[in-house]
Write an enzyme that holds these catalytic residues in place. Sequence first.
Site, PDB file in Angstrom:
ATOM      1  N   ARG A   1       0.925  -2.648 -10.990  1.00  0.00           N
ATOM      2  CA  ARG A   1      -0.446  -3.003 -11.398  1.00  0.00           C
ATOM      3  C   ARG A   1      -0.487  -3.327 -12.900  1.00  0.00           C
ATOM      4  NH1 ARG A   1      -0.628  -2.948  -6.563  1.00  0.00           N
ATOM      5  NH2 ARG A   1      -1.561  -1.372  -5.235  1.00  0.00           N
TER       6      ARG A   1
ATOM      7  N   GLU B   1      -4.335   9.939   6.663  1.00  0.00           N
ATOM      8  CA  GLU B   1      -4.321   8.485   6.457  1.00  0.00           C
ATOM      9  C   GLU B   1      -3.192   7.797   7.223  1.00  0.00           C
ATOM     10  OE1 GLU B   1      -3.959   7.114   2.375  1.00  0.00           O
ATOM     11  OE2 GLU B   1      -4.120   5.036   2.972  1.00  0.00           O
TER      12      GLU B   1
ATOM     13  N   LYS C   1      -8.797   8.686   7.001  1.00  0.00           N
ATOM     14  CA  LYS C   1      -8.751   7.493   6.146  1.00  0.00           C
ATOM     15  C   LYS C   1      -7.967   6.409   6.887  1.00  0.00           C
ATOM     16  CE  LYS C   1      -7.283   5.866   1.585  1.00  0.00           C
ATOM     17  NZ  LYS C   1      -7.295   6.158   0.154  1.00  0.00           N
TER      18      LYS C   1
ATOM     19  N   SER D   1      -8.688   0.185   1.441  1.00  0.00           N
ATOM     20  CA  SER D   1      -9.004  -1.251   1.340  1.00  0.00           C
ATOM     21  C   SER D   1      -7.801  -2.102   1.733  1.00  0.00           C
ATOM     22  CB  SER D   1      -9.527  -1.627  -0.050  1.00  0.00           C
ATOM     23  OG  SER D   1      -8.599  -1.380  -1.075  1.00  0.00           O
ATOM     24  N   GLY D   2      -6.594  -1.610   1.507  1.00  0.00           N
ATOM     25  CA  GLY D   2      -5.398  -2.189   2.123  1.00  0.00           C
ATOM     26  C   GLY D   2      -5.036  -3.625   1.772  1.00  0.00           C
ATOM     27  N   GLY D   3      -5.630  -4.178   0.702  1.00  0.00           N
ATOM     28  CA  GLY D   3      -5.310  -5.562   0.346  1.00  0.00           C
ATOM     29  C   GLY D   3      -6.460  -6.528   0.609  1.00  0.00           C
TER      30      GLY D   3
ATOM     31  N   ARG E   1      -7.272  -0.368  -4.636  1.00  0.00           N
ATOM     32  CA  ARG E   1      -7.351  -1.713  -5.214  1.00  0.00           C
ATOM     33  C   ARG E   1      -8.770  -2.270  -5.270  1.00  0.00           C
ATOM     34  NH1 ARG E   1      -2.547  -3.609  -1.445  1.00  0.00           N
ATOM     35  NH2 ARG E   1      -3.216  -1.686  -0.453  1.00  0.00           N
TER      36      ARG E   1
HETATM   37  P1  13P Z   1      -6.050   0.725  -1.221  1.00  0.00           P
HETATM   38  O1  13P Z   1      -7.555   0.839  -1.096  1.00  0.00           O
HETATM   39  O2  13P Z   1      -5.604  -0.080  -2.412  1.00  0.00           O
HETATM   40  O3  13P Z   1      -5.403   0.355   0.072  1.00  0.00           O
HETATM   41  O4  13P Z   1      -5.513   2.174  -1.583  1.00  0.00           O
HETATM   42  C1  13P Z   1      -6.029   3.243  -0.902  1.00  0.00           C
HETATM   43  C2  13P Z   1      -4.988   4.246  -0.735  1.00  0.00           C
HETATM   44  O5  13P Z   1      -5.137   5.369  -1.155  1.00  0.00           O
HETATM   45  C3  13P Z   1      -3.773   3.863  -0.007  1.00  0.00           C
HETATM   46  O6  13P Z   1      -3.034   5.000   0.287  1.00  0.00           O
END
Ligand code: 13P
Length: 341
Positions: free
Chosen positions: A33, A178, A220, A262-264, A293
């Site tokens: 990042r 998650e 999550k 959010s995953g991208g 992100r």
């Molecule tokens: P993102 O929202 O960027 O996917 O990150 C969340 C997260 O904690 C991934 O493990």
Amino acid sequence: MNLAELNKVARAMVTPGKGILAADESSGTIKKRFDAISVECTEDNRRDYRELMFRTHEAMSKYISGVILYDETIWQKAKDGTPLVDVIKKAGSIPGIKVDEGTKPLPNCPGELITAGLDKLADRLVKYYEQGARFAKWRAVIDIAPGIPSYAAIHTNAHALARYAALCQAAQIVPIVEPEVLMDGDHDIDRCYEVTEFVLKETFQQLYYQKVSLEGIVLKPNMAVSGKKSAKKASVQEVAEKTVKLLKNCVPGAVPGIAFLSGGQSDEEATAHLDAMNKIGGLPWNLTFSYGRALQAAPQKAWSGKGENVASAQRAFLHRAHMNGLASMGQWKSDLEKKAA
Ligand code: 13P
């Protein structure tokens, strides 16, 4: 284990109007990042960047219920010597900690991964609790590609998630569970739905076998979305409807809340999807965000490592936190984005 207390924390994490800031990038990820904004990845820069978010008082007190920290950050002090954990708590937000140790290749399953970190986890959790963490995170990664995911990968990752969750609850820490189905492939939304359904069913089965109390967890998950390289991109409404249907089929009502990754997805897509799901309404759990992100891309860019940009980075962070806070109640409107631009 005090389940009433775990349930209280879990419910606070998913309070309508608020969601979770995932600021737990591992050393490798935060370097990526920082490389993107040409900032050197030093301990002080990582501290300064994270401190600027934690000190955005309006965002933290109104819209951020909890912050997921990386191990380095939970022990770090702000520039003025105040522990960062205290900065977060003073804003009325709950400190949390990423406890998984990243992924390793899963033997006999080419291209698939297993999350590491169960050894010594019980001892680490005690120290994190003493340091102020009241929830934790463990991320399992499932990829979609020709021939995968395998049942071995889904089962092994779900088993590890359940072992982690049981250890957390024994240490009086709420586990964020998650299981992330990646959106990297060229698959369509229906393939994502099918794989996520299998993954969630297996995860809840393993949570049951490990006697995890569902009232004391936060899920999550990924949303049901098209792969990034898919020829056909699902609309916001389709994502919302399919994700709600998927969750209703897989997630028991005893779970207090679901906080998506959010995953991208782009910042605005992640907000629009969450909002559209909450507009559908009538759900047994609160639906909110646990974005990395999608909350941080804008402030990172605005900051770019310069002290004189701190105020504009804080405004960018406040804006995204506010938009997602509205989305967690189904009250977001796309004009609010234009007004801020
Ligand atoms: P993102 O929202 O960027 O996917 O990150 C969340 C997260 O904690 C991934 O493990």
